[in-house]
Design an enzyme around this catalytic site. Sequence first.
Site, PDB file in Angstrom:
ATOM      1  N   ARG A  69      25.699  72.546  47.215  1.00 51.45           N
ATOM      2  CA  ARG A  69      27.003  72.135  47.742  1.00 51.45           C
ATOM      3  C   ARG A  69      28.124  72.232  46.715  1.00 51.45           C
ATOM      4  NH1 ARG A  69      23.922  67.900  50.852  1.00 51.45           N
ATOM      5  NH2 ARG A  69      23.783  68.778  52.936  1.00 51.45           N
ATOM      6  N   GLU A 106      13.091  62.433  42.311  1.00 49.07           N
ATOM      7  CA  GLU A 106      12.478  61.174  42.693  1.00 49.07           C
ATOM      8  C   GLU A 106      10.952  61.301  42.726  1.00 49.07           C
ATOM      9  OE1 GLU A 106      12.871  57.835  46.221  1.00 49.07           O
ATOM     10  OE2 GLU A 106      14.154  59.600  46.238  1.00 49.07           O
TER      11      GLU A 106
END
Length: 180
Positions: A69, A106
């Site tokens: 993005r 994560e």
Amino acid sequence: MPANLEEKINIVKAAITSHPDFPKKGVIFRDIFGALLQPAAFAALRDVLVAHARQLSPRPDAVVALDARGFLFGPLIALELGVPLVPVRKRGKLPGAVRSVQYQLEYGQDTFEMQDGSISKGQNVLIVDDLLATGGTMSAACQLVSEAGGTVLGCLVIIELAELGGRQKVPAPVTTLLEF
């Protein structure tokens, strides 16, 4: 911040949509694409991003945009400043010789790459992305720029998920337009 820029940030904030339980239960996904669907919000976002980049001193010599993005916003800034845009991509997406850095996700690791020679020694760089969460990708981008001999003037993100503490992992100043 001038009132005009504050008004523009409010226009952007109103256009961002939230999606509960995406990509997993308990997560509220903040979606910047809502601002891209509204030309007035997208123009306001461009104006605020460019205004921030123009006030940096020293002036950026290049804009680094992060996969994926960041590629939507980095070019807008680079064109307005008249400086090169340097893409930082996930492993295996750039041709030619690249420099790489691994970073923590994560649940595991990933790798960012930048083409060799895209940042010159001593260049001042602004790094741009849409979101700062845990700080892994932004920190990795800072490392790539530094290893290439560049100086990270700052990192510019549209949205920061402050409760995740990502800012503390980034070794450069971070400017956030919206905090959730």
